[in-house]
Design a protein around this motif. Structure first.
Motif, PDB file in Angstrom:
ATOM      1  N   VAL A 100       0.876  -1.172  -0.232  1.00 52.81           N
ATOM      2  CA  VAL A 100      -0.023  -0.051   0.125  1.00 52.81           C
ATOM      3  C   VAL A 100       0.934   1.154  -0.038  1.00 52.81           C
ATOM      4  O   VAL A 100       1.606   1.259   0.813  1.00 52.81           O
ATOM      5  N   GLN A 101       0.734   1.831  -1.081  1.00 51.75           N
ATOM      6  CA  GLN A 101       1.861   3.040  -1.297  1.00 51.75           C
ATOM      7  C   GLN A 101       1.524   4.427  -0.480  1.00 51.75           C
ATOM      8  O   GLN A 101       2.554   4.820   0.238  1.00 51.75           O
ATOM      9  N   ASP A 102       0.181   4.652  -0.192  1.00 51.28           N
ATOM     10  CA  ASP A 102      -0.168   5.863   0.864  1.00 51.28           C
ATOM     11  C   ASP A 102      -0.741   5.132   1.893  1.00 51.28           C
ATOM     12  O   ASP A 102      -2.212   5.041   1.546  1.00 51.28           O
ATOM     13  N   ASP A 107      -9.498   4.777   2.636  1.00 48.83           N
ATOM     14  CA  ASP A 107      -9.955   3.495   1.931  1.00 48.83           C
ATOM     15  C   ASP A 107      -8.583   3.198   0.808  1.00 48.83           C
ATOM     16  O   ASP A 107      -8.560   3.310  -0.333  1.00 48.83           O
ATOM     17  N   ALA A 108      -7.742   2.653   1.586  1.00 46.62           N
ATOM     18  CA  ALA A 108      -6.209   2.464   1.138  1.00 46.62           C
ATOM     19  C   ALA A 108      -6.217   1.480  -0.119  1.00 46.62           C
ATOM     20  O   ALA A 108      -5.493   1.575  -1.315  1.00 46.62           O
ATOM     21  N   ASN A 114      -2.822   2.950  -5.973  1.00 47.50           N
ATOM     22  CA  ASN A 114      -2.387   3.127  -4.542  1.00 47.50           C
ATOM     23  C   ASN A 114      -1.807   1.863  -4.266  1.00 47.50           C
ATOM     24  O   ASN A 114      -1.164   1.492  -3.197  1.00 47.50           O
ATOM     25  N   LEU A 115      -1.963   0.757  -4.979  1.00 45.04           N
ATOM     26  CA  LEU A 115      -1.379  -0.554  -4.643  1.00 45.04           C
ATOM     27  C   LEU A 115      -0.306  -0.936  -5.622  1.00 45.04           C
ATOM     28  O   LEU A 115      -0.496  -0.632  -6.746  1.00 45.04           O
ATOM     29  N   ALA A 116       0.776  -1.720  -5.065  1.00 42.30           N
ATOM     30  CA  ALA A 116       1.669  -2.359  -5.796  1.00 42.30           C
ATOM     31  C   ALA A 116       2.128  -3.723  -5.361  1.00 42.30           C
ATOM     32  O   ALA A 116       1.562  -4.151  -4.328  1.00 42.30           O
ATOM     33  N   CYS A 117       2.968  -4.198  -6.182  1.00 43.92           N
ATOM     34  CA  CYS A 117       3.395  -5.645  -5.601  1.00 43.92           C
ATOM     35  C   CYS A 117       4.812  -6.097  -6.148  1.00 43.92           C
ATOM     36  O   CYS A 117       5.238  -5.408  -7.151  1.00 43.92           O
TER      37      CYS A 117
END
Length: 325
Positions: A100-102, A107-108, A114-117
């Protein structure tokens, strides 16, 4: 042809996965044997292990050729073990620990951007997983072979916790000085931050935004995975261990479902904590007769109370909070 998926694990991430995949034409089923893909995300290591290797677990129940995507933060050792077992059973497995970047967004998980992996595994398995991962997150970083993504995620977690603690303690210092001296209002109103993410976190603290879908429970799982990875390499990480103990303290007083910004409340008066549903009497029960009193000189020695209470056992495992270990 419509594809089917199974999800197992934390409900918040499960809702995100279902929304994204169903919107793309997939449908959710409950039987791993009927699924084209199985996706998991757990914050408790034993639950993760049981899901894959327990009686009627995923490895046993999935049909040959099924794609396995684990979004959990775990250790390189577990990731390699899962990959080896999947290969034996002709499954296509990748590790793709979620980022979760921020973390300050209420509501992340709502915005894909706002999501990466990180993703790790055999090249053909990663290629097979791209379709699913691109639907779930905005950025995918190929880390290499089995175990590599979990190692990269552990390094990311250590930096993330450093930024969190630095920002919150800077804010605590500003808050303490402003309220305990005659300096009056200080230009800028609060501590500054060196990174956009740190500035967003400080804004959440300043605005009192302590609730969100990305929680202390999730953050603790990430840090504990990093610490376990370090322990496997006989490496001691004092900063991360100290941060984890602060997070455990917040969890004990009722903050495990709060957003990470709520860690700032640990540095504030008891009334401020009570207003957010936190109860310091739980800490007294867990650690002994220690009171949350900023005027008590013994307060600086609260770190000793963790060890005296036996909350962290000799193996570094948490005894009272049911987190990653």
């Amino acid at each position: 042809m419509t594809k089917a998926f199974v999800y197992a694990g934390h409900h918040t991430v499960g809702n995100m996965v279902s929304d994204r995949l169903c919107a793309a034409g997939w449908h959710r089923v409950t039987d791993a044997g009927a699924a084209d893909a199985v996706i998991t995300y757990f914050t408790v290591q034993t639950a993760l292990e049981d899901a894959y290797f327990g009686d009627n677990g995923i490895v046993q129940g999935a049909r040959k050729g099924t794609l396995i995507v684990d979004l959990s933060c775990t250790t390189p050792t577990f990731a390699r073990e899962l990959n080896a077992m999947a290969c034996v059973d002709d499954l296509v497995a990748v590790e793709a620990p979620l980022v979760v970047q921020d973390v300050s967004v209420p509501d992340a998980f709502a915005a894909r951007e706002n999501l990466a992996c990180f993703v790790g595994g055999e090249e053909d398995c990663i290629e097979r997983a791209r379709e699913v991962l691109d639907l779930l997150v905005g950025s995918v970083t190929d880390a290499g072979g089995p175990g590599s993504a979990q190692l990269a995620r552990a390094a990311y977690s250590l930096q993330a916790v450093s930024h969190l603690i630095a920002a919150i303690e800077a804010d605590a210092l500003y808050h303490a000085v402003r309220t305990s001296s005659d300096m009056g209002e200080i230009a800028g109103a609060r501590a500054g931050a060196l990174t956009p993410a740190g500035d967003e976190l400080l804004a959440a603290v300043n605005d009192g935004r302590f609730d969100g879908t990305y929680t202390v429970e999730m953050f603790m799982a990430e840090i504990t995975a990093a610490l376990t990875t370090a322990d496997d390499a006989d490496l001691i990480l004092p900063q991360a261990e100290a941060a984890q103990r602060l997070l455990e303290l917040l969890a004990i007083i009722g903050g495990s479902d709060k957003a990470p910004a709520a860690l700032s409340l640990v540095y504030r008066e008891e009334e401020a904590c009570a207003n957010e549903g936190l109860d310091w009497s739980r800490a007294e029960q867990a650690y002994g007769d220690h009171h949350h009193d900023h005027d008590d000189d013994d307060d600086a020695d609260y770190g000793d109370d963790f060890g005296d209470a036996g909350f962290i056992d000799d193996d570094g495992m948490t005894g009272a909070y049911p987190g990653f270990n």
